[in-house]
Design an enzyme around this catalytic site. Structure first.
Site: not given
Ligand code: GLY
Length: 305
Positions: A48, A161, A179, A189, A212-213
């Site tokens: 990721s 991330t 990320t 997106r 993060t998340g």
């Molecule tokens: N936290 C990374 C994302 O949602 O793209």
């Protein structure tokens, strides 16, 4: 005390790399960028961040990143960047070489090429094999009649991330967030990570915070700026991160959905750190200081807290 913190188990590599740079007297932003780039370059340990990550729903790998210097509040960001290996370094060039903060898509790629970054092929055999097997394009999520579509569970294997926050020998703060975003995301997106104030915010006068998340939830509350403003108002990094998780939980309750998996980490201007996550995020982060790096498990904030 000079300190560097970084998200997830792969944050250990970022913290080790950045800590060596802080020890030799480098600035916080240089140390954070070196740490983040080490993770971008490592195609073995995660899916990721950087090349080798899981692509979007139509098989394209697009990268998002931002950087911020806490001394001057200078910042730069890129999103939807394709075929360039080091998005965080491109974000830094946006900060240093343009009057702008944020470049996206083809414009970001064009700028990177002008700056001498090479065009590269970002796909590994392992990532493409996993994409072939698990890409949900054949079964897209259908929004429920009574509420918005929910995100899949995240962990360090399908998402996320690397956010790196550093406090250098001069007491300055710097941060980097990089990320590939949510695996199998819809084309176009963009999550929180490249958005200054959502995925990252750094101010020497208040503190540094990163996230993060599930980015949609972090954007909804202006997550990292919220954490920094809590520290400016006198909260510790730990208290500020827990308050941000409460706010994510409350935002979910207002929409009638279960809170998404989100985590925040923070450093104050003295190098004190803290982190918190919403339920089931299982968030760990690396802390580098005093010549060594240890992994710390973040406190979980349940929906009723
Ligand atoms: N936290 C990374 C994302 O949602 O793209």
């Amino acid at each position: 005390m000079p300190t560097i913190i970084a998200t997830w188990p792969f944050g250990r590599l970022a913290a080790e790399t950045g800590l060596a740079r802080i020890a030799r007297g480098d600035a916080a932003l240089d140390a954070a960028l070196a740490g983040a780039q080490a993770v971008e370059d490592d195609t073995t340990s995660r899916t990721s961040v950087g090349f080798g990550s899981l692509p979007d729903r139509i098989g394209r790998l697009t990268l998002d990143a931002c950087v911020m210097d806490g001394r001057t509040l200078s910042c730069g960001a890129v999103a939807g960047l394709e075929h360039v290996r080091h998005p965080a370094a491109v974000a830094r060039r946006v900060m240093e070489k343009t009057p702008h903060v944020f470049l996206v898509g083809e414009g970001a790629k064009w700028f990177a090429l002008q700056e001498g970054f090479p065009l590269e092929y970002p796909y590994t055999v392992a990532a493409m094999r996993e994409w072939e097997e698990k890409n949900p394009a054949r079964r897209p999520p259908v929004p429920k009649k009574d509420g918005p579509a929910q995100m899949a569970d995240i962990d360090e294997h399908n998402h996320d991330t690397v956010t790196v926050l550093a406090h250098d020998q001069k007491g300055n703060l710097g941060g980097v967030c990089t990320t590939s975003g949510l695996a199998y995301k819809l084309p176009g997106r963009v999550g929180d990570s490249p958005i200054i104030g959502a995925g990252l915010y750094v101010d020497d006068q208040a503190g540094a915070a990163g996230a993060t998340g599930v980015g949609e939830e972090i954007i909804r509350i202006g997550g990292s700026l919220f954490v920094v403003e809590q520290m400016r108002a006198g909260k510790t990094p730990q208290e500020a991160c827990e308050l941000a998780c409460r706010r994510v939980n409350a935002a979910a309750a207002r929409r009638g959905v279960h809170p998404a998996q989100v985590a925040f980490l923070a450093l104050d201007p003295r190098g004190n750190h803290g982190a918190a996550c919403t339920q089931r995020a299982n968030f760990v982060y690396a802390v580098g200081r005093d010549g060594r790096v240890e992994m710390v498990r973040a406190r979980e904030v349940p929906p009723t807290a």
